[in-house]
Design a protein around this motif. Structure first.
Motif, PDB file in Angstrom:
ATOM      1  N   VAL A  72       0.860  -1.148   0.054  1.00 32.73           N
ATOM      2  CA  VAL A  72       0.023  -0.054  -0.021  1.00 32.73           C
ATOM      3  C   VAL A  72       0.788   1.347  -0.171  1.00 32.73           C
ATOM      4  O   VAL A  72       0.594   2.122  -0.616  1.00 32.73           O
ATOM      5  CB  VAL A  72      -0.985  -0.062   1.095  1.00 32.73           C
ATOM      6  CG1 VAL A  72      -1.678   1.332   1.311  1.00 32.73           C
ATOM      7  CG2 VAL A  72      -1.942  -1.087   1.305  1.00 32.73           C
ATOM      8  N   GLU A  73       1.891   1.187   0.731  1.00 31.35           N
ATOM      9  CA  GLU A  73       2.738   2.481   0.851  1.00 31.35           C
ATOM     10  C   GLU A  73       3.627   2.646  -0.638  1.00 31.35           C
ATOM     11  O   GLU A  73       3.699   3.690  -1.053  1.00 31.35           O
ATOM     12  CB  GLU A  73       3.919   2.242   1.761  1.00 31.35           C
ATOM     13  CG  GLU A  73       4.790   3.223   2.228  1.00 31.35           C
ATOM     14  CD  GLU A  73       5.738   2.811   3.249  1.00 31.35           C
ATOM     15  OE1 GLU A  73       6.895   3.670   3.342  1.00 31.35           O
ATOM     16  OE2 GLU A  73       5.753   2.007   3.971  1.00 31.35           O
ATOM     17  N   SER A  74       3.776   1.447  -1.254  1.00 31.31           N
ATOM     18  CA  SER A  74       4.627   1.717  -2.497  1.00 31.31           C
ATOM     19  C   SER A  74       3.387   2.287  -3.582  1.00 31.31           C
ATOM     20  O   SER A  74       3.910   2.972  -4.333  1.00 31.31           O
ATOM     21  CB  SER A  74       5.106   0.416  -2.655  1.00 31.31           C
ATOM     22  OG  SER A  74       5.524   0.348  -4.198  1.00 31.31           O
ATOM     23  N   ASN A  75       2.317   1.910  -3.497  1.00 39.15           N
ATOM     24  CA  ASN A  75       1.303   2.107  -4.405  1.00 39.15           C
ATOM     25  C   ASN A  75       0.767   3.744  -4.082  1.00 39.15           C
ATOM     26  O   ASN A  75       0.854   4.670  -4.951  1.00 39.15           O
ATOM     27  CB  ASN A  75       0.120   1.547  -4.120  1.00 39.15           C
ATOM     28  CG  ASN A  75      -0.008   0.045  -4.802  1.00 39.15           C
ATOM     29  OD1 ASN A  75       0.937  -0.431  -5.581  1.00 39.15           O
ATOM     30  ND2 ASN A  75      -0.780  -1.089  -4.274  1.00 39.15           N
ATOM     31  N   LEU A  76       0.885   4.254  -2.818  1.00 39.96           N
ATOM     32  CA  LEU A  76       0.587   5.399  -2.644  1.00 39.96           C
ATOM     33  C   LEU A  76       1.822   6.492  -3.195  1.00 39.96           C
ATOM     34  O   LEU A  76       1.527   7.421  -3.634  1.00 39.96           O
ATOM     35  CB  LEU A  76       0.393   5.848  -1.032  1.00 39.96           C
ATOM     36  CG  LEU A  76      -0.732   5.284  -0.596  1.00 39.96           C
ATOM     37  CD1 LEU A  76      -0.665   5.445   1.299  1.00 39.96           C
ATOM     38  CD2 LEU A  76      -2.100   6.278  -0.957  1.00 39.96           C
ATOM     39  N   ALA A  77       3.006   6.091  -2.972  1.00 35.27           N
ATOM     40  CA  ALA A  77       4.024   6.670  -3.533  1.00 35.27           C
ATOM     41  C   ALA A  77       4.194   6.717  -4.964  1.00 35.27           C
ATOM     42  O   ALA A  77       4.397   7.871  -5.652  1.00 35.27           O
ATOM     43  CB  ALA A  77       5.784   6.063  -2.948  1.00 35.27           C
ATOM     44  N   LEU A  78       3.642   5.476  -5.837  1.00 35.57           N
ATOM     45  CA  LEU A  78       3.523   5.649  -7.165  1.00 35.57           C
ATOM     46  C   LEU A  78       2.582   6.655  -7.710  1.00 35.57           C
ATOM     47  O   LEU A  78       2.520   7.290  -8.693  1.00 35.57           O
ATOM     48  CB  LEU A  78       3.436   4.409  -7.638  1.00 35.57           C
ATOM     49  CG  LEU A  78       3.025   4.038  -9.081  1.00 35.57           C
ATOM     50  CD1 LEU A  78       4.483   4.397  -9.718  1.00 35.57           C
ATOM     51  CD2 LEU A  78       2.874   2.591  -9.531  1.00 35.57           C
ATOM     52  N   ILE A  79       1.368   6.451  -6.929  1.00 32.44           N
ATOM     53  CA  ILE A  79       0.444   7.490  -7.150  1.00 32.44           C
ATOM     54  C   ILE A  79       0.672   8.987  -7.276  1.00 32.44           C
ATOM     55  O   ILE A  79       0.532   9.679  -8.242  1.00 32.44           O
ATOM     56  CB  ILE A  79      -0.901   7.257  -6.368  1.00 32.44           C
ATOM     57  CG1 ILE A  79      -1.611   6.017  -6.737  1.00 32.44           C
ATOM     58  CG2 ILE A  79      -2.151   8.472  -6.553  1.00 32.44           C
ATOM     59  CD1 ILE A  79      -2.624   5.529  -5.781  1.00 32.44           C
ATOM     60  N   ASP A  80       1.615   9.380  -6.191  1.00 34.30           N
ATOM     61  CA  ASP A  80       2.034  10.754  -5.926  1.00 34.30           C
ATOM     62  C   ASP A  80       3.081  11.163  -7.109  1.00 34.30           C
ATOM     63  O   ASP A  80       2.681  12.294  -7.521  1.00 34.30           O
ATOM     64  CB  ASP A  80       2.749  10.809  -4.658  1.00 34.30           C
ATOM     65  CG  ASP A  80       1.888  10.902  -3.392  1.00 34.30           C
ATOM     66  OD1 ASP A  80       0.667  11.279  -3.726  1.00 34.30           O
ATOM     67  OD2 ASP A  80       2.440  10.729  -2.241  1.00 34.30           O
ATOM     68  N   GLN A  81       3.822  10.170  -7.481  1.00 32.38           N
ATOM     69  CA  GLN A  81       4.783  10.489  -8.464  1.00 32.38           C
ATOM     70  C   GLN A  81       3.900  10.623  -9.856  1.00 32.38           C
ATOM     71  O   GLN A  81       4.359  11.528 -10.512  1.00 32.38           O
ATOM     72  CB  GLN A  81       5.946   9.352  -8.878  1.00 32.38           C
ATOM     73  CG  GLN A  81       6.835   9.444  -7.490  1.00 32.38           C
ATOM     74  CD  GLN A  81       7.817   8.325  -7.746  1.00 32.38           C
ATOM     75  OE1 GLN A  81       7.588   7.354  -8.496  1.00 32.38           O
ATOM     76  NE2 GLN A  81       8.905   8.396  -6.928  1.00 32.38           N
ATOM     77  N   ILE A  82       2.932   9.762 -10.021  1.00 35.47           N
ATOM     78  CA  ILE A  82       2.339   9.991 -11.361  1.00 35.47           C
ATOM     79  C   ILE A  82       1.457  11.270 -11.309  1.00 35.47           C
ATOM     80  O   ILE A  82       1.590  11.859 -12.455  1.00 35.47           O
ATOM     81  CB  ILE A  82       1.099   8.661 -11.311  1.00 35.47           C
ATOM     82  CG1 ILE A  82       2.069   7.348 -11.801  1.00 35.47           C
ATOM     83  CG2 ILE A  82       0.348   9.003 -12.847  1.00 35.47           C
ATOM     84  CD1 ILE A  82       1.177   5.973 -11.869  1.00 35.47           C
ATOM     85  N   THR A  83       0.803  11.470 -10.421  1.00 33.81           N
ATOM     86  CA  THR A  83       0.209  12.858 -10.183  1.00 33.81           C
ATOM     87  C   THR A  83       0.856  13.941 -10.407  1.00 33.81           C
ATOM     88  O   THR A  83       0.697  14.978 -11.045  1.00 33.81           O
ATOM     89  CB  THR A  83      -0.956  12.911  -9.077  1.00 33.81           C
ATOM     90  OG1 THR A  83       0.018  12.863  -7.817  1.00 33.81           O
ATOM     91  CG2 THR A  83      -2.042  11.862  -8.905  1.00 33.81           C
ATOM     92  N   LYS A  84       2.004  13.847 -10.121  1.00 36.04           N
ATOM     93  CA  LYS A  84       3.189  15.116 -10.011  1.00 36.04           C
ATOM     94  C   LYS A  84       3.726  14.959 -11.595  1.00 36.04           C
ATOM     95  O   LYS A  84       4.695  15.934 -11.957  1.00 36.04           O
ATOM     96  CB  LYS A  84       4.153  15.061  -9.144  1.00 36.04           C
ATOM     97  CG  LYS A  84       3.545  15.522  -7.548  1.00 36.04           C
ATOM     98  CD  LYS A  84       4.698  15.241  -6.962  1.00 36.04           C
ATOM     99  CE  LYS A  84       3.897  15.358  -5.391  1.00 36.04           C
ATOM    100  NZ  LYS A  84       5.075  14.979  -4.211  1.00 36.04           N
ATOM    101  N   ALA A  85       3.504  14.096 -12.410  1.00 35.92           N
ATOM    102  CA  ALA A  85       4.287  13.889 -13.696  1.00 35.92           C
ATOM    103  C   ALA A  85       5.697  13.638 -13.360  1.00 35.92           C
ATOM    104  O   ALA A  85       6.382  14.334 -14.241  1.00 35.92           O
ATOM    105  CB  ALA A  85       3.654  14.941 -14.683  1.00 35.92           C
ATOM    106  N   ALA A  86       5.977  13.352 -12.371  1.00 38.99           N
ATOM    107  CA  ALA A  86       7.532  13.096 -12.128  1.00 38.99           C
ATOM    108  C   ALA A  86       8.098  11.972 -12.914  1.00 38.99           C
ATOM    109  O   ALA A  86       9.452  11.838 -12.940  1.00 38.99           O
ATOM    110  CB  ALA A  86       7.612  12.950 -10.462  1.00 38.99           C
TER     111      ALA A  86
END
Length: 157
Positions: A53-67
């Protein structure tokens, strides 16, 4: 003169009591192992779920920031996963071994064998001192490592 029938009955009761005590100790030990095993399994499953879950949240953050660029990131992660799977499978070992447990050992010489008795119930094969030590392989010489049954908490070799 000593009453051999009552002595034999007393020895039989002592052997029975020792067996019950040993069985109780093993049951207690196995119950504790089972409890820890189940708790460790539950902990490991929950720990893995939390990490995912922690990994998924970090991935969502990176995707939304287009990082991150998904066309680059997906093949990189797949290659990393393949490498990790190969590495952990090569290191796979059982983390549960009975040899690490402090289990009491039961020697062959400790196994209770029925005693031969005559028509009056008197044990056969005892020497003039009421002993059958010569009937055991190697005898019961001092330093032989043979452990004698004693009451709980006592140790006599």
């Amino acid at each position: 003169m000593m009453d051999l029938t009552s002595t034999a009955q007393g020895a039989k009761k002592a052997v029975h009591d020792a067996k019950v005590e040993l069985a109780t100790a093993y049951s207690k030990l196995l119950a504790g192992i089972k409890e820890k095993w189940v708790a460790k399994k539950e902990y490991t499953v929950l720990e893995g779920q939390a990490a995912e879950v922690e990994s998924n949240l970090a991935l969502i953050d990176q995707i939304t920031k287009a990082a991150i660029d998904l066309t680059v990131e997906k093949p990189r992660l797949q290659a990393e996963l393949d490498d990790l799977e190969a590495r952990y499978k090569s290191k796979e070992v059982s983390d549960f071994t009975l040899s690490k447990l402090d289990l009491p050992q039961v020697l062959e010489i400790s196994v209770v064998r029925p005693m031969d008795v005559d028509e009056q119930g008197t044990p056969i094969g005892l020497d003039e001192f009421g002993s059958n030590k010569d009937a055991f392989p190697g005898g019961l010489a001092e330093g032989s490592g043979t452990v004698f049954a004693t009451s709980a908490g006592e140790s006599r070799e």
